[in-house]
Each structure stands twice: as structure tokens, then as C-alpha cells.
Write a protein that holds these residues in place. Sequence first.
Motif, PDB file in Angstrom:
ATOM      1  N   ASN A  80      37.605  21.329  65.906  1.00 35.35           N
ATOM      2  CA  ASN A  80      38.652  20.753  65.066  1.00 35.35           C
ATOM      3  C   ASN A  80      39.735  20.096  65.908  1.00 35.35           C
ATOM      4  O   ASN A  80      40.897  20.137  65.574  1.00 35.35           O
ATOM      5  CB  ASN A  80      39.269  21.836  64.180  1.00 35.35           C
ATOM      6  CG  ASN A  80      38.307  22.296  63.123  1.00 35.35           C
ATOM      7  OD1 ASN A  80      37.688  21.484  62.444  1.00 35.35           O
ATOM      8  ND2 ASN A  80      38.159  23.599  62.991  1.00 35.35           N
ATOM      9  N   SER A 133      36.094  19.924  53.595  1.00 28.10           N
ATOM     10  CA  SER A 133      36.724  21.080  54.242  1.00 28.10           C
ATOM     11  C   SER A 133      35.897  22.335  54.024  1.00 28.10           C
ATOM     12  O   SER A 133      35.688  23.123  54.949  1.00 28.10           O
ATOM     13  CB  SER A 133      38.124  21.320  53.669  1.00 28.10           C
ATOM     14  OG  SER A 133      39.022  20.393  54.172  1.00 28.10           O
ATOM     15  N   VAL A 157      31.769  26.589  60.321  1.00 24.13           N
ATOM     16  CA  VAL A 157      32.537  27.372  61.308  1.00 24.13           C
ATOM     17  C   VAL A 157      32.294  28.862  61.116  1.00 24.13           C
ATOM     18  O   VAL A 157      32.106  29.609  62.083  1.00 24.13           O
ATOM     19  CB  VAL A 157      34.048  27.060  61.192  1.00 24.13           C
ATOM     20  CG1 VAL A 157      34.851  27.961  62.106  1.00 24.13           C
ATOM     21  CG2 VAL A 157      34.309  25.617  61.527  1.00 24.13           C
ATOM     22  N   ALA A 158      32.253  29.290  59.861  1.00 20.34           N
ATOM     23  CA  ALA A 158      32.053  30.715  59.605  1.00 20.34           C
ATOM     24  C   ALA A 158      30.705  31.181  60.134  1.00 20.34           C
ATOM     25  O   ALA A 158      30.615  32.215  60.804  1.00 20.34           O
ATOM     26  CB  ALA A 158      32.154  30.985  58.108  1.00 20.34           C
ATOM     27  N   SER A 164      30.795  31.309  63.899  1.00 17.01           N
ATOM     28  CA  SER A 164      31.614  32.403  64.428  1.00 17.01           C
ATOM     29  C   SER A 164      30.925  33.736  64.256  1.00 17.01           C
ATOM     30  O   SER A 164      30.945  34.572  65.162  1.00 17.01           O
ATOM     31  CB  SER A 164      32.967  32.452  63.726  1.00 17.01           C
ATOM     32  OG  SER A 164      33.380  31.199  63.380  1.00 17.01           O
ATOM     33  N   ILE A 200      32.964  22.369  56.173  1.00 11.79           N
ATOM     34  CA  ILE A 200      33.318  22.750  57.546  1.00 11.79           C
ATOM     35  C   ILE A 200      33.582  24.256  57.642  1.00 11.79           C
ATOM     36  O   ILE A 200      33.131  24.913  58.580  1.00 11.79           O
ATOM     37  CB  ILE A 200      34.563  21.972  58.033  1.00 11.79           C
ATOM     38  CG1 ILE A 200      34.327  20.481  57.914  1.00 11.79           C
ATOM     39  CG2 ILE A 200      34.891  22.336  59.460  1.00 11.79           C
ATOM     40  CD1 ILE A 200      35.542  19.644  58.272  1.00 11.79           C
ATOM     41  N   PHE A 201      34.295  24.799  56.636  1.00  7.10           N
ATOM     42  CA  PHE A 201      34.524  26.251  56.604  1.00  7.10           C
ATOM     43  C   PHE A 201      33.212  26.992  56.799  1.00  7.10           C
ATOM     44  O   PHE A 201      33.102  27.906  57.606  1.00  7.10           O
ATOM     45  CB  PHE A 201      35.063  26.691  55.238  1.00  7.10           C
ATOM     46  CG  PHE A 201      36.503  26.399  55.008  1.00  7.10           C
ATOM     47  CD1 PHE A 201      37.380  26.226  56.051  1.00  7.10           C
ATOM     48  CD2 PHE A 201      36.982  26.307  53.713  1.00  7.10           C
ATOM     49  CE1 PHE A 201      38.709  25.958  55.814  1.00  7.10           C
ATOM     50  CE2 PHE A 201      38.309  26.036  53.465  1.00  7.10           C
ATOM     51  CZ  PHE A 201      39.172  25.860  54.518  1.00  7.10           C
TER      52      PHE A 201
END
Lengths: 539, 334
Positions: free
Chosen positions: A463, A514, A521-522, A525, A517-518
Motif C-alpha cells: 500500500n 478496497s 492482505v488478510a 498476513s 484488497i482487504f
Amino acid sequence: MSTTIDDEVSAETPQQPTKKQRRAANIADAASGGLKMLLVKLLMLGLVDAIAIYGVIILASAEQWLVAAIVAVVAVIVNWIYFSRRKLPAKYLAPGVIFLVVFQVFVLVYTGYIAFTNYGTGHNGSKEQAVSSLMASSLQRVEDSPTYPVTVVDQGGTLGLLVTDPDGEALLGTNDAPLAPVDAEMDGDKAVAVDGWTTLQFGEVVTRTDEITALAVPFSDDPNDGALRTPDGSSAYLYLSNLEYDEAAGTMTNLDTGTVYSDIGTGAFTSDSGEELLPGWQIVVGFDNFVRAVTDERLAGPLVYVTLWTFAFALISVASTFFLGLFLAIVFNDMRMKGRKYYRVLMILPYAIPSFLSALIWAGMMNESFGFINQVLFGGASIPWLTDPVLAKFSVLLVNLWLGFPYMFLVCTGALQSIPEELQEAATVDGARPWAVFRLIKLPLLLVSVAPLLIASFAFNFNNFNVIYMLTDGGPRDSNAPIPVGFTDILISMVYKVAFTGQTRDYGLASAYSIIIFVIVAVISVIAFRRTKSLEELN
Amino acid sequence: MAAQQPVPGTQTGLVIGEAEEFADASTRASVSIARDGRGGGAGRELPRKPFNFRRWFFATGWRHVVGVVMVVFSLFPIVFVISSSLNPHGTLTGSNALFSAIGLDSYVRILTDPQVPFLTWFGNTLMIAGITAVLTVFLGALAAYSFSRMRFTGRRFGLISIVVVQMFPQLLAVVAIFLLMSAIGDWFPAIGLNTHIGLIMVYLGGALGVNTYLMYGFFNTVPASIDEAAKIDGAGHARIFFTIILRLVAPILAVVALLSFIASVNEFVVASVLLIDTDKQTLAVGLTKLVSNPRYADWSAFSAGAVIAALPVVALFLFLQKYIVGGLTAGAVK
């Protein structure tokens, strides 16, 4: 890591402290700050309460009952926490958590909601607002209508019209509030002043002409009754809309052409031929935005290459900065080398300069025709550093390497120095060559401590809006895409552009991106943290 | 150019020559060598070997080559911007001849240009970033203290969820933040859209996060026996926190404050969306819009602005360098 104490006053521990413990805690508390602390605490809480009460009053008068209730409940909880003797951890956590909940958690949830609406340009209000806005935008002066003497009045920046109707009665209205009778001060036949409002003098009328001519005061609650407008600030005329709103049928009719626009559930009045009247209003559109993002060919193409580039950018950035940083850490970790301190200070300067400035400076240096790099380093060549799709990607990576290697250098230096010297000595005694010592002993140990930071660095670069936006603005622009996306855009800069640049803002689509992307990324991670098990230490 | 550079290094080579019996020259020397070197000078006279350039080069000289190359790479954009900021009347092209003309005219221009409220932006940035940094440290320290010193249900969950929530940066939710702040602005114009307080509040949403985590790690290194001793002496939790713990963890507070300060100075997305009036904007927003404006061609003035803007951050950074390196390292080797 576990040198912590057990505090006897813990929030939700069920077991009751003994009487003695309670008394001890009370004594400790009393000794803690005494009267001064108590006063400070009371003062702070009083301030919080005052703000909360003020907020609740304002919200209640705006009929925002739900929000008002939430504010009230939060205020009560805060008071309860700080007046209680028990909620010790909560006392320390509450301030941060309140901000976290409002500006991180709530906006996250809200983003999720917006992603399912058509919120954006042309769809940013309720249906009523859309109706009155449509009616107001299609106002036409009624020929032969009576002339109304008016006085322009002001209340805290809001302009209103004080109107004298043909019967001699005074009426007051603003853009948002229809005309209503008031007790006004009369000057002959004309109402000139009213309590609570300031009458504009001639000079002010002249300076605020634009605002005054934009005024359209609704005649009544029914938008079909039209509105009063004044071209000069002294007399007003009746304007009627050439649109007629039929509330029962939910249709808009254009009186000039006779076209009927009806509400077909798309958030805008639409004619049979598919023509939409804008502004429309905000509706929940379900998964439309997501479906559009991944199935609309002109949107799906950019989404795919932007996603791939985002990964490439983040991975290459992490790898390049890490390896350069590690290499430098090894090189400068030699005690025999003098002047290491000076090299280090000079090399971490790129890290100390705010990155938006560095990126803008690099953008200037990489300018195709005038930049330092082409003009001086390449002797006047015109290499399109920022405007060629491939070279622009390279430039972005190069600049990000420049920005990021000092951090990795510092981190790797720290990690290297924390590896015990004995390991190296033992290995050397056993006959290991320096390279083997490094590869088989130091690197694995280093990676253990640095891995979480590499993940964090990946997440950061995933990001890393500033570098992209300041350096290339995502460009060169992809002219085939309907959204303003370019070949170096990463996902986050694409979201920003869809939401906040260009003629049409599409908050719904931007929020859908968004959310996508969440999810990405989740997933990353979770996988990454499972692997490093860095959270194992928490207990 | 590298060959002439390591003048200070030559000295090193001579001193280090004393300890040349260590064969693995390319690896890092152990601490004992440094100690030997230092001790040697004071007490006994070690036999000096004649200076051998080849040996010196393979031991440490090549490191200076790397160092010089990297310093050039690191510094040339900085040198470029300083040079063009000193150029009295420079466009981008005019700035390419480094230090061809020296004058402070462009500084005067950026500070006085009526079109560019540079000083206002600068003040806004310092104020917003400063207040955010102080409050972030305060909120984060409160949380870190409770996580580090107290045991309560949901502690582990709290720690993990702070990390997890932080993985979704605020800029992803910028649309929602914008709509939320414009709604707040409808009711409370003082803290809504286009206000500094509003922006600071949004930034404070991230106060509990990686920062708390860094502090938590550091708090844990402070022995709990100190708390206990204070407690026995009659201190309550608030006194322990404010008068004892906060002083003991000052280094990490400095690091977090600085990181937060730099992050706010750099922050563009939320600031550009929330701050509408030119006079309210921060440096990141103002300067970016300025440079992307095709009608603005005064590169020297921009460079001067960039130098002024970077100075406080760089100065703070260098001043706190020791702590930052320590802080990053603590994070690295946790």
C-alpha cells in the motif's frame, strides 16, 4: 519477555480480592495522587461529559437519534470505567480504543457497506434530495407571474429571502426551508428586517451576487409549487420546474417533452428509452460493484494487471531493499573499518527525508526532457523514465530502493550484532569458511529475527501510495480503461483515483476495490504469520 | 574516484595492521581485535608491519569503495535539490548545472509568493504532526502499560486484534473516512471535514497499533520489581505509570514519537481528502499539488521549500538517531 506482574485489580477476573487486598489497593490508590490527581480526573471527566452532552443535544436537535444514543452510551461507559475502582486495564485502554473503534474498525465496516451501494457522483443523497435537486435545476421563470419585493437576510452565513407577498404578509425562507410566515419589521409595504437575521446592505448584496442569484427558495413543501428566485436582490419572481414529480406513482414527467421518467430501482429516474435523470439517489446495489469489477472487461483487465504489478512491486521492493541493506550491513560490520559511523549517517539520510519530498524530487530528476538524469548523467538523452510503461516500473522500483535500503541496513546491522560472537568463533575453529559461516549460521538466525519485519515491509509496500502517486501518478495512463488507471498504479492508488479524481467519483466501486484488497492482505498476513509464528510469544 | 577517497581509512589500515594474524580478513573482526587495538596504543608497543596496500584493500579498503558508491547513490538527489534550491532563478533545466549560481532568492520566493502559502502549510504540518505524535505516544503508552503490566481476560485477544486491525491501513478506508467526516462536519463543523482537529482524530485512530507493540516490547524489559517496590512504598498505578515507567521507557517513547511524526508529515491520502481549503492543507498535499500543476515552473522555489520542509525532520532524525537505531533493532531482534 515475561517479566510482568499480576495486578490484583484486573478487569474481568471473576475471583474476588480478599478484604485485605481491597484495603491495600484502596490505600495504594489513595496514596497514588491524592487530592490533586482526583481533581485532575474530575476535571477531565467533566470536560468529556460536557462535550458529550453538547454532542447529544446537537444530534438530538438534528433528529439523529441513533448517533445521539451511541454518544450517550459511550459517555456513560467512560464515566463508569473511570469512577470504578476495578476497571484498571480498561482505564488505560479506553482512550486509544475509542479512537481505534471509530476511525479504524467503524470505517472498515462502513467501507464494506459503501461497497454494496451505488454511492458516487450523481448518487450521493436520498431520494428526496434528488427530487428537490432535479426540480431546482430545471426551474424556469413563469411569465406574467407577480413580482415579490424581497430583502436578502443572513443568519450565520446562510442566506434567506424575506419576502412580502401581494397581501402584504411577510414570509421567510432559505434554500432548504420553504417560505413560512414571520413577524417582520415593515418599511412601507416591504418587509425589511426580522429578528435573528441580519439584513444585507446594498454593498453586501453586490459582493454576494453569485450566492444571491443562486438562491431558490421553495414556495411550499411540495416541490411542484416551484420556487422564488431573485436576479437582483430586491425583487423575486416565481419559477416553476419543467419537471413534475408525482409522489404516488414515483415518476418525474418532463412537461415540455412529455417524457415520463420512473423509478425502476436503479437509483435514478429512468425513461423507457433508458435515459437517466441525474442526480439520482443512493441505493443498495448488492454485489453489483464486485461483479462489475471482475466481469466488466474494461475494468477486469486493469484490475488483473494492477494486482499483478502490486505484488511484483511489493515483492521486488522488499527483496531489493533487504539484499542491499543486508549486503551493506555485512560490509560495514567490520570493526577494523574506520569511519563507519560517517558512512552510516550519510547512507541513512534518504530514510530521514520525508518520502513524499524525495519522490517529488526524483520525479523532477527523471523528467524526460529537462531532468538531471537525462540531461547530465546520460548526456542529453531523452529516456522516458516516467512515461514508458516498462521504464516507469523500473524507475518506481529504483526510487523505492533508494528510499528503503537504509531501513533494511539499520535493521540488518542490529540483527547481525545481536548474533553471539561465539557462534562464529566456534564455527571457525571447526574449520568453516566465512561464506559457510554466513550462509549456514548467520543468515538463518538473522532471518528468524528479521522475518516479521520483512512481512511488515511487504504490507507497507503493498500500500505504498506515496512513491507511486508522487513519482508517476500511476502513469502512463491506460487509455482503454474507463477509470483513470495507469501502468504503474498499485491497488491503493487505483482506489484513490476511482474515488477522488476525474469527472465521476465512484465511491461504491472504490470501496469494492478496497474490500478486495482487504481480503488479499488478510489472506497473505494469515499465511505469513502462521509461518513465522511470531505471535507465539504473546501469552 | 573511490581510490582517492579512503584517506581516513588509510589510518585504519595502519592501526589494524597490528592484528593481521587473523586470516579471515574478509569477515568481520571480532570484538577482541578492537579491544587489542585500543589497549595496544596505551600500554605496550606492538611491532608495526609495513603498510601493505593489497592486504589493506582486501581487508577493509574495498569496504570503503562500497561505502563511497553507496554514499554517492544516497546523496546525489539530496545534493541536486540543495543545489537547485540555491539557484536564484531556476527552472528544472536551469537546475541541472550543479551549484552554478548561488543565492537565497528562491527561498525568499517560496516564503513570500502570494500564490503559495508555504509557511501556512509548514505550520499546519508541524502542528498536526506534532500533536498527533504526542497524543499517539500517550495513548499507545497507556495501552502498552496495561498490556505489559496487567493480566486480564481478553489481553491476548486485544494484542492480536491490534496487530490484525493495523494490517488494514486507514487509507484503504479513505472513502468511508471522508463520508464519516463530512457527516460529522454537518453537525459539528469544528471537528468535521476541512478541520485540523478532524484530521488529527483520524490519525489517532492508528495510535494503538505497531507503535503500541513496539512500546509493549520495551515495557516488558523494565523489571516488574521496580513497580512492586514503588507499590510497597505506597504508590498507586497512576503514579507508577506517570512518574516511574514513563521515564524508564523514554527512549522508546522518543522513537515512537518520531516515527509517528514522520508518518504524519508524509501522509498524503487522508490529508488530501479531508483538508479542502488551500490554507488548511499540509506540506505533502500542498507541495504535491503545486508541482503537479503545469503552470508552476519554479523548480528552484519548490526545491527551497523541500529543503526547508525536510530540515526539521532530518534534524530530529539525526538527533535521535541512536534511539531510532536501537528501537528498530529492538523490533528486529524481539
